[in-house]
Write an enzyme that holds these catalytic residues in place. Sequence first.
Site, mmCIF file in Angstrom:
data_model
loop_
_atom_site.group_PDB
_atom_site.id
_atom_site.type_symbol
_atom_site.label_atom_id
_atom_site.label_comp_id
_atom_site.label_asym_id
_atom_site.label_seq_id
_atom_site.Cartn_x
_atom_site.Cartn_y
_atom_site.Cartn_z
ATOM 1 N N GLY A 46 0.842 -1.193 0.000
ATOM 2 C CA GLY A 46 0.000 0.000 0.000
ATOM 3 C C GLY A 46 0.876 1.242 0.000
ATOM 4 N N GLN A 51 2.898 10.003 0.986
ATOM 5 C CA GLN A 51 4.221 9.380 1.067
ATOM 6 C C GLN A 51 5.114 9.753 -0.112
ATOM 7 O OE1 GLN A 51 2.422 5.285 2.005
ATOM 8 N NE2 GLN A 51 4.412 5.217 2.999
ATOM 9 N N CYS A 101 6.122 0.204 7.152
ATOM 10 C CA CYS A 101 5.721 1.321 6.294
ATOM 11 C C CYS A 101 6.934 1.755 5.493
ATOM 12 C CB CYS A 101 5.215 2.468 7.165
ATOM 13 S SG CYS A 101 4.695 3.913 6.236
ATOM 14 N N LEU A 102 6.726 2.010 4.199
ATOM 15 C CA LEU A 102 7.848 2.441 3.354
ATOM 16 C C LEU A 102 8.444 3.758 3.852
ATOM 17 C CD1 LEU A 102 6.458 1.617 -0.215
ATOM 18 C CD2 LEU A 102 8.114 0.300 1.129
ATOM 19 N N HIS A 143 -4.354 1.344 7.442
ATOM 20 C CA HIS A 143 -3.014 1.939 7.552
ATOM 21 C C HIS A 143 -2.880 3.096 6.534
ATOM 22 C CE1 HIS A 143 1.575 1.475 7.806
ATOM 23 N NE2 HIS A 143 1.401 2.250 6.756
ATOM 24 N N GLU A 144 -3.318 2.843 5.297
ATOM 25 C CA GLU A 144 -3.203 3.875 4.257
ATOM 26 C C GLU A 144 -4.154 5.031 4.534
ATOM 27 O OE1 GLU A 144 -0.681 3.619 2.493
ATOM 28 O OE2 GLU A 144 -0.344 1.536 3.038
ATOM 29 N N HIS A 147 -2.699 7.468 6.803
ATOM 30 C CA HIS A 147 -1.732 8.373 6.157
ATOM 31 C C HIS A 147 -2.419 9.650 5.675
ATOM 32 C CE1 HIS A 147 2.175 6.463 5.963
ATOM 33 N NE2 HIS A 147 1.672 5.321 5.516
HETATM 34 NI NI NI Z 1 2.609 3.418 5.523
#
Ligand code: NI
Length: 176
Positions: A46, A51, A101-102, A143-144, A147
């Site tokens: 995701g 991000q 998370c990236l 989670h997304e 963000h």
């Molecule tokens: Ni993330």
Amino acid sequence: MPVLPVKIYGDPCLKAKSTSVETITPEILTLLRDMGETLYERHGIGLAASQVGVNLRIFVMDTDWTDRDEGDETGPRNLRFFINPEITWESEEDGPYSEGCLSVPGIEADVYRPLSVRLRWMDEKGKMREEQLEELDARCAQHEFDHLNGILFVDRLPFAKRTLLAGKLRKLKGLA
Ligand code: NI
């Protein structure tokens, strides 16, 4: 197609509340496509627009293509685009799952979240959709979605756990 640089913990974009998409312009379609490329390139499941430094209410998700535990990336590609998503229902039952998370590289921790949610969103063609998501889909979408409101998974950890991670997080902030 360009792979976009991913913002790291400490970048102000990650803390900002994103704004809704008014119309799906060619620029938005390009952003969606590039976010997809970035997701695969970075081995994620995701990715939210914040991000990649764009504070719009958009995320992309593909929970099928890769098995994070096995490192197997041979699953079918099933990239989905979520524009202006809203969580319209969440299950009372919640549970832990080890999230990463990236934007927070090198850190994984158990986060408690509802096990299933109902999500309403606009797809890349401008069509409204609503679906109940389960298991990894529900997990990843929450989670997304966080963000988009400037919330990272580490913000949801209990104080004691966050304290344990404070040194690592400070280091990441130094890189942002
Ligand atoms: Ni993330």
